[in-house]
Enzyme design. Structure first.
Site, PDB file in Angstrom:
ATOM      1  N   GLU A  95       0.860  -1.319  -0.091  1.00  0.00           N
ATOM      2  CA  GLU A  95       0.106   0.030   0.100  1.00  0.00           C
ATOM      3  C   GLU A  95       0.953   1.253   0.036  1.00  0.00           C
ATOM      4  OE1 GLU A  95      -4.067  -1.601   2.178  1.00  0.00           O
ATOM      5  OE2 GLU A  95      -2.320  -1.056   3.379  1.00  0.00           O
ATOM      6  N   CYS A 108       3.431   8.572   0.739  1.00  0.00           N
ATOM      7  CA  CYS A 108       3.932   7.691   1.625  1.00  0.00           C
ATOM      8  C   CYS A 108       4.073   6.219   0.933  1.00  0.00           C
ATOM      9  CB  CYS A 108       3.311   7.529   3.008  1.00  0.00           C
ATOM     10  SG  CYS A 108       3.882   6.429   3.958  1.00  0.00           S
ATOM     11  N   CYS A 115       7.018  -6.750   7.274  1.00  0.00           N
ATOM     12  CA  CYS A 115       8.480  -6.005   8.107  1.00  0.00           C
ATOM     13  C   CYS A 115       8.756  -7.107   8.991  1.00  0.00           C
ATOM     14  CB  CYS A 115       7.872  -4.642   8.883  1.00  0.00           C
ATOM     15  SG  CYS A 115       9.365  -3.910   9.260  1.00  0.00           S
ATOM     16  N   CYS A 119       7.636  -4.007  15.589  1.00  0.00           N
ATOM     17  CA  CYS A 119       7.293  -2.808  16.536  1.00  0.00           C
ATOM     18  C   CYS A 119       5.930  -3.263  17.145  1.00  0.00           C
ATOM     19  CB  CYS A 119       7.502  -1.440  15.741  1.00  0.00           C
ATOM     20  SG  CYS A 119       9.270  -1.159  15.053  1.00  0.00           S
ATOM     21  N   CYS A 122       2.687  -1.458  15.749  1.00  0.00           N
ATOM     22  CA  CYS A 122       2.554  -1.480  14.366  1.00  0.00           C
ATOM     23  C   CYS A 122       1.876  -2.620  13.797  1.00  0.00           C
ATOM     24  CB  CYS A 122       3.867  -1.305  13.561  1.00  0.00           C
ATOM     25  SG  CYS A 122       3.815  -1.298  11.819  1.00  0.00           S
ATOM     26  N   CYS A 339      -0.574   6.353   9.978  1.00  0.00           N
ATOM     27  CA  CYS A 339       0.960   5.609  10.642  1.00  0.00           C
ATOM     28  C   CYS A 339       0.869   4.244  11.293  1.00  0.00           C
ATOM     29  CB  CYS A 339       1.710   6.534  11.569  1.00  0.00           C
ATOM     30  SG  CYS A 339       2.473   8.027  10.612  1.00  0.00           S
TER      31      CYS A 339
HETATM   32 FE1  SF4 Z   1       8.363  -2.188  10.462  1.00  0.00          FE
HETATM   33 FE2  SF4 Z   1       5.920  -1.080  11.573  1.00  0.00          FE
HETATM   34 FE3  SF4 Z   1       8.282  -0.999  12.881  1.00  0.00          FE
HETATM   35 FE4  SF4 Z   1       7.906   0.468  10.463  1.00  0.00          FE
HETATM   36  S1  SF4 Z   1       6.660   0.716  12.629  1.00  0.00           S
HETATM   37  S2  SF4 Z   1       9.706  -0.656  11.258  1.00  0.00           S
HETATM   38  S3  SF4 Z   1       6.947  -0.912   9.323  1.00  0.00           S
HETATM   39  S4  SF4 Z   1       7.381  -2.732  12.450  1.00  0.00           S
END
Ligand code: SF4
Length: 346
Positions: A95, A108, A115, A119, A122, A339
């Site tokens: 996306e 963006c 990923c 985190c 996220c 975000c």
């Molecule tokens: Fe990966 Fe999400 Fe951390 Fe960004 S915020 S590095 S996309 S896990």
């Protein structure tokens, strides 16, 4: 030489294309001409390259494809942001979010499918990493979104690498894509200063980025001590705050530039006044500005957004310590484009 008629020509480097051109006995001059057609003129087939002879076009067609960006869905937010779902050659999806500003658009873009950083706040990282995006797949998002903007609308001038994935974990392809984005002759002609890469803090790659490009840097910080950051962002165990801040101090900046530190405010996790004070102290050696991002709640997260009064008090503390500290209400939250909400779901 990597060429079968399945190779996307836009995944080749200048030198790789140069080598192929030399091997076919074609003039060196063709390299620039083809690159200009591919990027600046956004050709979607070799047939469009009308100033290149027909036999050369046929040769290109026999060896390569030009895979145009494939947008399979567009969602529009009440605030005007548009989220594009791109389908990749292997069926994976990513996306990008086009954000209208007062006199321009910001896009963006994603750099990975999923990923690996994990985190905790996220959604992108919830299912881990599937794969890196190729150079062409990164650029496709820019060209695909730019094509969607009407002629008479404001221009797309700003790119942020803050979508799905950790850009510095896919460094080579990201660097090659930036090289094309910022090339005025054959590329897309974006200013370095209008491209911002956001990292969770892969310290050695920050040094590479400073050496190889002049783009702006943002660091997803989110905590002012290692204990909280370890809990929120596992990458901190490998590159703790001392190393991250030292790398930021070293990051070479133009005289008036600053590094942007993103700080997602999460209720009762990192939003106390003492966190703000420690943050101010932590960033003292860096040319820093701070974006405070109220957490975007979602059903799969245990975290909550900080209260409005707490957010304002946090900002006031930083302002009082003479930092530029803006509260950034994420756009596109109603279409999961804010975000940390991108997922590439079909
Ligand atoms: Fe990966 Fe999400 Fe951390 Fe960004 S915020 S590095 S996309 S896990």
């Amino acid at each position: 030489m990597i060429s079968d008629n399945n190779t996307n020509i836009r995944d080749l480097d200048r030198t790789q294309l140069e080598e192929w051109i030399a091997a076919q006995g074609l003039s060196k001059f063709r390299n620039e001409q083809i690159l200009r057609w591919l990027y600046a003129r956004r050709a979607r087939s070799f047939d469009e390259m009308t100033d290149i002879s027909k036999p050369t076009r046929q040769l290109l067609d026999a060896h390569f494809t030009i895979m145009p960006p494939m947008i399979s869905r567009v969602e529009t937010s009440v605030d005007g942001s548009r989220k594009y779902l791109f389908v990749l050659k292997d069926g994976n999806t990513i996306e990008s979010v086009l954000i209208p500003e007062r006199d321009h658009y910001t896009l963006c873009i994603s750099t990975q499918v999923g990923c690996a950083m994990g985190c905790r706040f996220c959604m992108t990282g919830k299912n881990g990493l599937t794969r890196n995006l190729s150079k062409a797949e990164i650029l496709d998002q820019v060209q695909g979104a730019a094509d969607e903007i009407p002629e008479d609308a404001p221009r797309l001038t700003n790119i942020v690498l803050m979508g799905m994935g950790e850009p510095l974990a896919n460094y080579e392809n990201v660097r090659r894509a930036i090289d094309i984005m910022t090339d005025n002759r054959i590329g897309l002609g974006f200013s370095h200063r209008r491209i911002t890469l956001s990292t969770a803090g892969i310290v050695p790659r920050m040094k590479d980025l400073a050496r190889d490009t002049k783009i702006r840097l943002a660091v997803s910080l989110n905590a002012s001590n290692n204990e909280t950051r370890d809990m929120l962002m596992p990458i901190n165990k490998k590159y703790p705050l001392e190393k991250l801040i030292a790398a930021c101090v070293e990051y070479s900046l133009a005289p008036r530039d600053k590094i942007t530190f993103e700080y997602i405010l999460i209720k009762d996790v990192n939003d106390r006044i003492e966190d703000a004070r420690r943050l101010a102290k932590l960033l003292r050696p860096v040319k820093a500005k701070i974006n405070l991002i109220p957490f975007n709640e979602h059903p799969e997260s245990e975290f909550k957004r900080s209260e409005q009064a707490v957010i304002e008090a946090f900002q006031a503390e930083l302002l009082q310590k003479h930092y530029t500290a803006n509260i950034r209400w994420s756009k596109g939250a109603d279409i999961s484009a804010a975000c940390g909400q991108l997922r590439g779901k079909v």
